[in-house]
Write a protein that holds these residues in place. Sequence first.
Motif, PDB file in Angstrom:
ATOM      1  N   GLU A  95      12.136   3.074  21.407  1.00  0.00           N
ATOM      2  CA  GLU A  95      12.050   2.602  22.783  1.00  0.00           C
ATOM      3  C   GLU A  95      10.601   2.299  23.159  1.00  0.00           C
ATOM      4  OE1 GLU A  95      14.032   3.888  27.061  1.00  0.00           O
ATOM      5  OE2 GLU A  95      13.542   5.417  25.578  1.00  0.00           O
ATOM      6  N   LEU A  96      10.423   1.318  24.049  1.00  0.00           N
ATOM      7  CA  LEU A  96       9.088   0.984  24.521  1.00  0.00           C
ATOM      8  C   LEU A  96       8.413   2.221  25.109  1.00  0.00           C
ATOM      9  CD1 LEU A  96       9.657  -2.471  26.292  1.00  0.00           C
ATOM     10  CD2 LEU A  96       8.768  -2.046  23.994  1.00  0.00           C
ATOM     11  N   ILE A  97       7.123   2.355  24.859  1.00  0.00           N
ATOM     12  CA  ILE A  97       6.408   3.559  25.290  1.00  0.00           C
ATOM     13  C   ILE A  97       6.383   3.689  26.810  1.00  0.00           C
ATOM     14  CG2 ILE A  97       4.069   2.572  25.462  1.00  0.00           C
ATOM     15  CD1 ILE A  97       3.147   5.110  23.885  1.00  0.00           C
ATOM     16  N   ILE A  98       6.438   2.564  27.538  1.00  0.00           N
ATOM     17  CA  ILE A  98       6.406   2.626  29.001  1.00  0.00           C
ATOM     18  C   ILE A  98       7.747   3.035  29.587  1.00  0.00           C
ATOM     19  CG2 ILE A  98       4.555   0.940  29.301  1.00  0.00           C
ATOM     20  CD1 ILE A  98       7.063  -0.981  30.061  1.00  0.00           C
ATOM     21  N   ILE A 146       3.143   8.648  41.429  1.00  0.00           N
ATOM     22  CA  ILE A 146       4.066   9.594  40.798  1.00  0.00           C
ATOM     23  C   ILE A 146       5.500   9.300  41.216  1.00  0.00           C
ATOM     24  CG2 ILE A 146       4.726  12.031  40.647  1.00  0.00           C
ATOM     25  CD1 ILE A 146       1.760  12.726  41.075  1.00  0.00           C
ATOM     26  N   PHE A 147       5.701   8.994  42.503  1.00  0.00           N
ATOM     27  CA  PHE A 147       7.042   8.706  42.999  1.00  0.00           C
ATOM     28  C   PHE A 147       7.622   7.466  42.323  1.00  0.00           C
ATOM     29  CE2 PHE A 147       9.925   6.655  46.087  1.00  0.00           C
ATOM     30  CZ  PHE A 147      10.847   7.675  46.245  1.00  0.00           C
ATOM     31  N   LEU A 148       6.821   6.420  42.184  1.00  0.00           N
ATOM     32  CA  LEU A 148       7.292   5.204  41.519  1.00  0.00           C
ATOM     33  C   LEU A 148       7.703   5.496  40.076  1.00  0.00           C
ATOM     34  CD1 LEU A 148       4.951   2.217  42.537  1.00  0.00           C
ATOM     35  CD2 LEU A 148       7.325   2.612  43.187  1.00  0.00           C
ATOM     36  N   ALA A 149       6.870   6.267  39.362  1.00  0.00           N
ATOM     37  CA  ALA A 149       7.166   6.589  37.966  1.00  0.00           C
ATOM     38  C   ALA A 149       8.417   7.447  37.844  1.00  0.00           C
ATOM     39  CB  ALA A 149       5.974   7.301  37.334  1.00  0.00           C
ATOM     40  N   LEU A 150       8.602   8.365  38.775  1.00  0.00           N
ATOM     41  CA  LEU A 150       9.766   9.247  38.740  1.00  0.00           C
ATOM     42  C   LEU A 150      11.055   8.470  39.005  1.00  0.00           C
ATOM     43  CD1 LEU A 150      10.979  12.098  38.598  1.00  0.00           C
ATOM     44  CD2 LEU A 150      10.520  12.340  41.041  1.00  0.00           C
ATOM     45  N   VAL A 151      11.071   7.668  40.065  1.00  0.00           N
ATOM     46  CA  VAL A 151      12.290   6.948  40.456  1.00  0.00           C
ATOM     47  C   VAL A 151      12.642   5.845  39.461  1.00  0.00           C
ATOM     48  CG1 VAL A 151      13.315   5.479  42.244  1.00  0.00           C
ATOM     49  CG2 VAL A 151      11.986   7.475  42.896  1.00  0.00           C
ATOM     50  N   ALA A 155       6.367   3.923  32.919  1.00  0.00           N
ATOM     51  CA  ALA A 155       4.934   4.230  32.842  1.00  0.00           C
ATOM     52  C   ALA A 155       4.604   5.703  33.067  1.00  0.00           C
ATOM     53  CB  ALA A 155       4.159   3.369  33.838  1.00  0.00           C
ATOM     54  N   GLN A 156       5.519   6.593  32.703  1.00  0.00           N
ATOM     55  CA  GLN A 156       5.234   8.014  32.903  1.00  0.00           C
ATOM     56  C   GLN A 156       4.100   8.513  32.018  1.00  0.00           C
ATOM     57  OE1 GLN A 156       8.678  10.566  32.928  1.00  0.00           O
ATOM     58  NE2 GLN A 156       9.695   9.410  34.556  1.00  0.00           N
ATOM     59  N   ILE A 157       3.866   7.853  30.902  1.00  0.00           N
ATOM     60  CA  ILE A 157       2.762   8.239  30.029  1.00  0.00           C
ATOM     61  C   ILE A 157       1.434   8.139  30.769  1.00  0.00           C
ATOM     62  CG2 ILE A 157       2.601   5.884  29.075  1.00  0.00           C
ATOM     63  CD1 ILE A 157       1.579   7.141  26.478  1.00  0.00           C
ATOM     64  N   TYR A 158       1.288   7.109  31.601  1.00  0.00           N
ATOM     65  CA  TYR A 158       0.033   6.923  32.325  1.00  0.00           C
ATOM     66  C   TYR A 158      -0.110   7.907  33.487  1.00  0.00           C
ATOM     67  CZ  TYR A 158      -0.239   2.694  29.534  1.00  0.00           C
ATOM     68  OH  TYR A 158      -0.293   1.817  28.477  1.00  0.00           O
ATOM     69  N   ILE A 159       0.999   8.223  34.122  1.00  0.00           N
ATOM     70  CA  ILE A 159       0.962   9.213  35.206  1.00  0.00           C
ATOM     71  C   ILE A 159       0.604  10.583  34.643  1.00  0.00           C
ATOM     72  CG2 ILE A 159       2.292  10.326  37.038  1.00  0.00           C
ATOM     73  CD1 ILE A 159       1.659   7.369  37.500  1.00  0.00           C
ATOM     74  N   LEU A 160       1.133  10.908  33.466  1.00  0.00           N
ATOM     75  CA  LEU A 160       0.824  12.200  32.841  1.00  0.00           C
ATOM     76  C   LEU A 160      -0.642  12.276  32.429  1.00  0.00           C
ATOM     77  CD1 LEU A 160       4.076  12.633  30.721  1.00  0.00           C
ATOM     78  CD2 LEU A 160       3.392  13.998  32.699  1.00  0.00           C
ATOM     79  N   MET A 161      -1.203  11.153  31.995  1.00  0.00           N
ATOM     80  CA  MET A 161      -2.637  11.132  31.683  1.00  0.00           C
ATOM     81  C   MET A 161      -3.457  11.486  32.919  1.00  0.00           C
ATOM     82  SD  MET A 161      -3.379   7.834  29.244  1.00  0.00           S
ATOM     83  CE  MET A 161      -2.484   7.539  27.715  1.00  0.00           C
ATOM     84  N   VAL A 162      -3.082  10.892  34.046  1.00  0.00           N
ATOM     85  CA  VAL A 162      -3.810  11.154  35.280  1.00  0.00           C
ATOM     86  C   VAL A 162      -3.596  12.594  35.731  1.00  0.00           C
ATOM     87  CG1 VAL A 162      -4.054  10.508  37.700  1.00  0.00           C
ATOM     88  CG2 VAL A 162      -3.737   8.736  35.981  1.00  0.00           C
TER      89      VAL A 162
END
Length: 266
Positions: A95-98, A146-151, A155-162
């Motif tokens: 699956e795509l990483i994003i 974070i809300f956008l990534a959750l819903v 792109a959760q990989i980038y949110i986790l980096m932050v």
Amino acid sequence: MVSLLLSSMADNVSPSKQFYWLVSVFSGIIMCTIVYKLTGIISVLCFKGYRKLSNEKKLEWNNRGFSTFHAFIASTASLYLLLLSDLFSEDYHDELIINRTSSLSETVLGISIGYFLSDLAMILWLYPALGGLEYVLHHGLSMFSIFLALVSGKAQIYILMVLFTEITTPFVNLRWYLDVAGLKSSNIYICNGVALFLGWLVARILLFIYFFVHMAIYFDQVKEIFPLGFYSLLVVPPMLAIMNVFWFWKIAKGLIRTLSKTRHSR
């Protein structure tokens, strides 16, 4: 427009999943409430000067308690998901990483939303005692991303980096605690200042450089994100990076000033 987009994304998610998200967010709020109260109780027993603090200082003291607790949870979980688990490994997923997500990553994001909501509420309630406009902006941008990534599950990989950058928060809070306790000239204050400088350099400067390089490498995947998420990735991280550079400059100035005073006092 934004509300319609978020509503359409939420409609594609099962009610049980939406309930799970709400539970995660409320768990973050409850966590902050419990740690806030425990910080006050423990501080009375372990720090004699706590009783002498003004009500405003006690509020900030306890606030920094749950801030530190969340930082440990968010940074530890993010480190595990990014490096130790196989969630974002190229060798284990087609699956795509994003598009990769998991129950643990969603739980971390939900808890972090609960934390930012709790902290922002206190900041606005006591404004500007706990932080000025830059903190309101930082928390608002963080919650939005974070809300956008959750819903969306994107792109959760980038949110986790932050979120991993929260690892610097305990050093910031310890610096404040030592200052309030009258230990600004102590060796532990100096050592913490050096640790804060190095930690900030690695987690909030160098990591953000890696963040942007990673986005550039996987930009063909990043472009597949829905428009709001795509443009948010192009706008929000640079804004956070600018704030991190500004705060890093202030940290560096403070460290140089402290080391100079220490050298002259000897």
